[in-house]
Design a protein around this motif. Structure first.
Motif, mmCIF file in Angstrom:
data_model
loop_
_atom_site.group_PDB
_atom_site.id
_atom_site.type_symbol
_atom_site.label_atom_id
_atom_site.label_comp_id
_atom_site.label_asym_id
_atom_site.label_seq_id
_atom_site.Cartn_x
_atom_site.Cartn_y
_atom_site.Cartn_z
ATOM 1 N N TYR B 331 0.834 -1.203 0.000
ATOM 2 C CA TYR B 331 0.000 0.000 0.000
ATOM 3 C C TYR B 331 0.866 1.249 0.000
ATOM 4 O O TYR B 331 1.748 1.398 0.845
ATOM 5 N N GLN B 332 0.616 2.123 -0.961
ATOM 6 C CA GLN B 332 1.267 3.438 -0.979
ATOM 7 C C GLN B 332 0.275 4.438 -0.398
ATOM 8 O O GLN B 332 -0.750 4.719 -1.003
ATOM 9 N N SER B 334 -1.733 7.747 0.789
ATOM 10 C CA SER B 334 -1.965 9.076 0.220
ATOM 11 C C SER B 334 -1.428 10.082 1.231
ATOM 12 O O SER B 334 -1.667 9.959 2.426
ATOM 13 N N LYS B 365 7.585 4.336 2.647
ATOM 14 C CA LYS B 365 6.231 4.734 2.255
ATOM 15 C C LYS B 365 5.911 6.152 2.716
ATOM 16 O O LYS B 365 4.924 6.725 2.320
ATOM 17 N N CYS B 369 4.404 10.144 -3.630
ATOM 18 C CA CYS B 369 4.716 9.459 -4.889
ATOM 19 C C CYS B 369 4.901 10.459 -6.029
ATOM 20 O O CYS B 369 5.297 10.101 -7.123
ATOM 21 N N SER B 371 2.281 12.235 -6.936
ATOM 22 C CA SER B 371 0.861 12.396 -7.254
ATOM 23 C C SER B 371 0.562 12.995 -8.623
ATOM 24 O O SER B 371 0.351 14.193 -8.756
ATOM 25 N N THR B 404 -3.861 1.962 -3.401
ATOM 26 C CA THR B 404 -3.786 3.403 -3.185
ATOM 27 C C THR B 404 -5.097 3.870 -2.567
ATOM 28 O O THR B 404 -6.054 3.105 -2.519
ATOM 29 N N CYS B 409 -2.825 9.500 -6.519
ATOM 30 C CA CYS B 409 -1.850 8.438 -6.235
ATOM 31 C C CYS B 409 -2.090 7.260 -7.180
ATOM 32 O O CYS B 409 -1.147 6.661 -7.684
ATOM 33 N N PHE B 410 -3.367 6.934 -7.378
ATOM 34 C CA PHE B 410 -3.700 5.796 -8.238
ATOM 35 C C PHE B 410 -3.103 5.998 -9.636
ATOM 36 O O PHE B 410 -2.415 5.125 -10.165
ATOM 37 N N MET B 413 0.755 5.835 -9.584
ATOM 38 C CA MET B 413 1.274 4.472 -9.425
ATOM 39 C C MET B 413 1.080 3.696 -10.723
ATOM 40 O O MET B 413 1.923 2.911 -11.135
ATOM 41 N N THR B 428 -2.679 -2.113 -10.107
ATOM 42 C CA THR B 428 -2.873 -0.962 -9.233
ATOM 43 C C THR B 428 -4.363 -0.852 -8.913
ATOM 44 O O THR B 428 -5.190 -0.970 -9.816
ATOM 45 N N HIS B 430 -7.585 0.806 -6.056
ATOM 46 C CA HIS B 430 -8.014 1.556 -4.879
ATOM 47 C C HIS B 430 -8.349 0.547 -3.780
ATOM 48 O O HIS B 430 -8.896 -0.519 -4.060
#
Ligand SMILES: Cc1cc2nc3c(=O)[nH]c(=O)nc-3n(C[C@H](O)[C@H](O)[C@H](O)COP(=O)(O)OP(=O)(O)OC[C@H]3O[C@@H](n4cnc5c(N)ncnc54)[C@H](O)[C@@H]3O)c2cc1C
Ligand code: SF4
Ligand code: SF4
Lengths: 478, 447
Positions: B331-332, B334, B365, B369, B371, B404, B409-410, B413, B428, B430
């Motif tokens: 998990y990255q 937000s 983490k 990222c 974004s 994400t 972020c989604f 990634m 990837t 949610h």
């Protein structure tokens, strides 16, 4: 606002030589970049920032060495810099020159767990090293309040320490050897070029001459550090005292009873108030003069018995005692101490906590007297101030809080800081136990050291004949 | 509400450096000017009028991701992104009146067309559900009609910077207009739930509802399945975060008021978002009404109810039976979720409750990222470095699923996975879609 005194030698030719050494991207000459290299965490550089003429970001020993050689050739000052969390202006230019940022030299080169040691680059942050050591059950003990952000190169150069110094000592005790770039650009290794020994008395102890020299004798580019096992658990005893003298007596009684706490922290009534403001649920007693927080560590059974013994000893003097050997509860009690540095700022709305006179050290027996005197000084200048510190070694942090746009307060706080330093010497103590001399404490050095200061100047002259490295610090020539 | 305004906050920085370790840009370059402490000084020097406003300072401040990691790390909560934003607004205002290009105190003019388009986009499109729908329709037509393939093939995208071209490829398929009917205004808790876990309202967001329609539907479904009665107010609007970040104050306030009103009428315990960016903006509405006591109270009451969907389900919901299929998941977080809403581990904790799944912590983490968005276009080099580093860490986990909790972020990634050429290896998703899938898998198995 920013003053730059430019040595004439630093011209385009030097800049292009620097670019050959570091590459274009890591040589910074923009006004805005230089602004951001004009300070550290000291109050002094908030008031009087000083820009270098150029900043370079180093990635290797070779780059550092080439840069220093170049500087030595042109007689341009070089200022080594870690994370610039120093409180004394140590990592700031005094007369233009080259700011050498070492924070990107941050690789952990080797963790040799069987020999209880690690080899690192100087830009490694204390906490990052400790995170990497955890899986091995090891740690690098010196623990300044800035452990999350300061570099170990900076710690070694300032010989930093923290609240567990009372049991585990200071940075100096954990350096086995280091690679150093001398002011002439040569590279030496102290403590035996090839050694992995944990003890050595071979030759002059050059590492220990370098430690605490604040970047004036050499630039540290590699460190061989001694490690200790991680303690299994810990316990906390938090207690409160009607009078400062009672707290002093309690500390004395604890030591006499043969206990060796890993930390003994004191907070005065202003700090208690501030912490309650930040975390009301802690609900510390506010009508008392002082709070002490003891920490003990070791194996599980050991900790439980130490906590019980400690509690018994302090109960005789305290008005209020809380204790625990459960990790979660300990963390809660410990918060009182952990938050105090940041909480002090809350003593005044929109307040700015000044770092100045913040790490004096006096004999333990004179602590109560010193605390009272500091409050008298603060009152004289009409400044509110929280005092906390490591009682176990007599080290006090004074935190005056001012409004930075109040001119009179800003002038008064400066006078107050001078008085506190004088007080420290009067009490048979020192002006700085942890943070170092830098620019800020230079003016007290001759009084504190007398003729010994001349020996320090002679050493500097021998190792750095052209006065290239970090000039103008520690009362050494600018 | 934040206790200090940006102007007050910028003078409280003590330069302690506690923010150094969490800043993604400082981590890449090591330049002090790429860290929070340097940015506070530079921004404050602009705001106090101590340094000339020129291209140099603009470039410096544009490199900040506004991710708020530094605020979270700062012991006294210095509002670095707000301070940087304020300086950027002043620089933008100065740019409008400056004509010269290359002198010391000049700024490159943004293309006039670009700024007209931007204004139209913010004032007219994002702030208007109907228009947003139309854009959705257009996007859908563009994708479905093969125009997308055509433009890709004839190379119109070549005229866009590389980043934009890549982003275009990872943009999710938009649903057809008929599939995009409004969400039901009321969705009761699932049949099997006897006891209600609370009456909540769902905040659908603007871009989220067009581009991630499926995730929004799944969010309502997930809330219902975990025991909540869900209201989705029709009159809700875009959260205003993008307007706020572009300095469009009036519009931001207008949107805030509309949302406060819409959700007051819903009479709910909590207002749920599934996008960290929106949630953070909604939670900070009260900052817009410092000088308006009546609205301030209403805004405070509104903001107090904002919860992230993972947070509410973790704390109050009742997660039904779930089932994985042996996958490894990471998990990255937000940034807005972890640093502004302070929801640090709820998504991971939910995922860890799914059986037959191996959850692996993503190294580093803490770092944003990058974004996906404007930053990728304006700072391509730095954005690439940040994303490369992120993907290196993702690869270290060996995960097949990358979760994400925010649309930006989604997309980022997905872009990262695409650039690594690992679409076949790493999915990837949610967090919401992942949880709904694992619930449905368990349901199928039970039958
Ligand atoms: C909130 C806060 C709490 C603090 N608490 C403590 C505490 O509890 N105890 C304590 O001792 N200190 C404390 N400090 C002070 C400071 O953090 C320490 O002195 C720290 O070790 C400095 O590390 P740095 O990397 O920031 O060094 P810098 O500030 O960058 O530099 C410090 C000095 O070292 C020199 N230097 C840096 N790197 C090198 C190198 N590689 N080679 C040669 N010279 C070098 C510099 O020239 C300078 O003279 C605190 C500071 C803050 C802001
Ligand atoms: S922003 Fe906060 S954490 Fe960073 S230097 Fe300033 S006071 Fe310290
Ligand atoms: S907002 Fe993010 S990118 Fe900007 S200074 Fe803070 S941590 Fe760095």
């Amino acid at each position: 606002m920013n003053e730059t005194i430019a040595p004439a030698q630093l011209d385009d030719k030097v800049i292009s030589r620097l670019k050959e050494i570091f590459g274009d991207d890591r040589v910074l000459t923009n006004n805005t970049d230089l602004m951001t290299y004009s300070y550290d965490a000291s109050f002094e550089t908030q008031l009087h920032p000083k820009k270098p003429q150029v900043a370079a970001i180093a990635l290797s020993t070779n780059e550092v060495s080439e840069c220093v050689k170049l500087a030595n050739e042109y007689k341009i000052p070089v200022y080594p810099r870690g994370a610039a969390t120093g409180q004394t202006g140590g990592a700031v230019s005094t007369k233009g020159g080259i700011m050498l940022d070492l924070s990107k030299m941050n690789r952990i080169l080797e963790i040799d767990h069987r020999n209880m040691q690690a080899m690192i680059e100087p830009g490694v942050v204390q906490n990052d090293l400790n995170e990497a050591l955890k899986p091995f059950g090891l740690r690098f003990p010196p623990d300044p309040g800035s452990a999350n952000m300061c570099t170990i190169g900076g710690m070694v150069s300032n010989n930093s320490s923290g609240l567990r110094a009372v049991k585990y000592g200071v940075t100096r005790h954990y350096v086995l050897g280091m690679e150093v770039v001398l002011p002439t650009g040569e590279v030496i290794v102290t403590g035996g070029a090839n050694s992995k020994a944990l003890k050595s008395v071979s030759g002059y102890d050059l590492a220990h001459l370098m430690i605490g020299s604040e970047g004036t004798l050499g630039i540290v580019t590699r460190l061989r550090l001694k490690l200790l096992p991680l303690p299994v658990s810990r316990g906390i005893v938090l207690c409160s005292f009607a009078r400062l003298e009672d707290a002093g007596e309690a500390v004395n009684a604890v030591f006499s009873s043969g206990l060796q706490p890993s930390a003994i922290e004191i907070m005065d009534f202003n700090c208690t108030k501030a912490v309650n403001k930040m975390k009301p649920e802690l609900n510390l007693p506010e009508d008392n003069e002082a709070v002490l927080v003891f920490e003990v560590d070791g194996a599980n059974e050991e900790v439980t018995s130490q906590v019980n013994r400690l509690k018994k000893v302090v109960e005789k003097y305290a008005t209020y005692v809380k204790f625990s050997d459960e990790p979660e509860e300990c963390e809660k009690l410990w918060q009182a101490r952990k938050l105090v540095g940041a909480a002090v700022g809350l003593l005044k709305p929109g307040g700015f906590r000044v770092y100045g006179g913040e790490d004096i050290c006096v004999p333990i027996s004179r602590l109560p007297e010193t605390l009272r005197e500091i409050h008298n000084i603060a009152e004289k200048y009409g400044i509110i101030c929280g005092i906390y510190g490591h009682v176990g070694d007599g080290n006090l942090h004074t935190g005056p809080v001012v409004n930075s746009n109040n001119k009179i307060e800003m002038e008064n706080v400066q006078k107050m800081i001078d008085d506190i330093h004088e007080l420290a010497i009067k009490m048979e103590g020192t002006t700085t136990a942890e943070h170092g001399v830098g620019i800020v404490r230079a003016k007290y050095m001759d009084v504190e050291h007398g003729p010994a200061m001349e020996v320090m100047r002679a050493i500097k002259k021998t190792i750095d004949p052209n006065n290239i490295l970090n000039p103008g610090k520690m009362a050494l020539p600018n | 509400m934040k206790t200090l305004t940006p102007e007050e906050s910028m003078h409280t920085c003590v330069r302690c450096g506690a923010c150094r370790g969490v800043c993604p840009t400082l981590n890449i370059t090591g330049r002090e000017a790429d860290g929070p402490r340097g940015r506070v000084l530079m921004a404050r020097s602009v705001i106090d009028g101590e340094i000339p406003v020129n291209q140099e300072i603009k470039d410096q401040l544009d490199r900040c991701l506004l991710c708020s990691a530094c605020v979270d790390a700062c012991p006294i909560d210095v509002q670095v992104p707000d301070i940087v934003m304020l300086a950027k607004e002043q620089i933008a205002a100065a740019a409008e009146t400056t004509v010269f290009q290359n002198s010391e105190s000049s700024i490159e003019q943004p293309g006039r067309l670009a700024s007209t388009v931007k204004n139209f986009f913010f004032d007219k499109v994002l702030a208007d559900q109907k228009r947003l729908n139309q854009v959705g329709n257009l996007l859908w037509m563009y994708q479905k009609s093969g125009l997308q393939t055509l433009t890709r093939n004839i190379g119109i995208m070549k005229f866009f910077p590389e980043q934009l071209r890549e982003m275009e490829k990872i943009t999710p398929a938009v649903l057809s207009p008929s599939e995009r009917k409004p969400h039901p205004e009321y969705t009761p808790r699932a049949n099997e739930r006897k006891e209600s876990r609370g009456r909540v309202a769902f905040f659908q967001g603007c871009i989220m509802d067009v581009m991630f329609r499926e995730t929004n539907k799944n969010s309502i479904k997930l809330l219902s399945k975990t025991g909540f009665d869900v209201v989705t107010p029709k009159s809700q609007m875009c959260c205003g975060a993008l307007h706020h970040h572009s300095g469009k104050k009036d519009k931001t306030i207008e949107l805030a008021k509309a949302n406060i009103e819409a959700f007051e009428k819903a009479e709910v315990d909590y207002i749920i978002t599934n996008a960290g960016g929106c949630g953070a903006a909604l939670a900070e509405y009260s900052d817009f009404f410092r000088d308006d006591p009546v609205w301030l109270e209403r805004a405070k009451a509104f903001s107090k109810k904002i919860r992230d969907i993972s947070e509410i389900i973790h704390e109050k919901g009742d997660l039904p039976k779930t089932m994985g299929h042996g996958e490894r998941v990471t998990y990255q977080p937000s940034c807005h979720l972890q640093y502004v809403m302070k929801v640090k581990d709820a998504p991971a904790r939910l995922v860890k409750r799914v059986p037959e799944v191996e959850y692996v912590e993503l190294p580093e983490k803490k770092y944003c990222c990058g974004s996906a968005g404007i930053y990728n276009l304006l700072q391509p080099d730095l954005a690439n470095d940040i994303l490369d580093k992120k993907m290196e860490n993702v690869k270290k986990t060996g995960s097949g699923v990358l979760l994400t909790a925010n649309p930006g972020c989604f997309l980022q990634m997905k872009l990262g996975v695409h650039r690594e050429g690992m679409e076949d290896v790493i999915e990837t998703k949610h967090v919401v879609d992942y949880l709904v899938e694992s619930i449905e898998r368990a349901e199928v198995k039970a039958h």
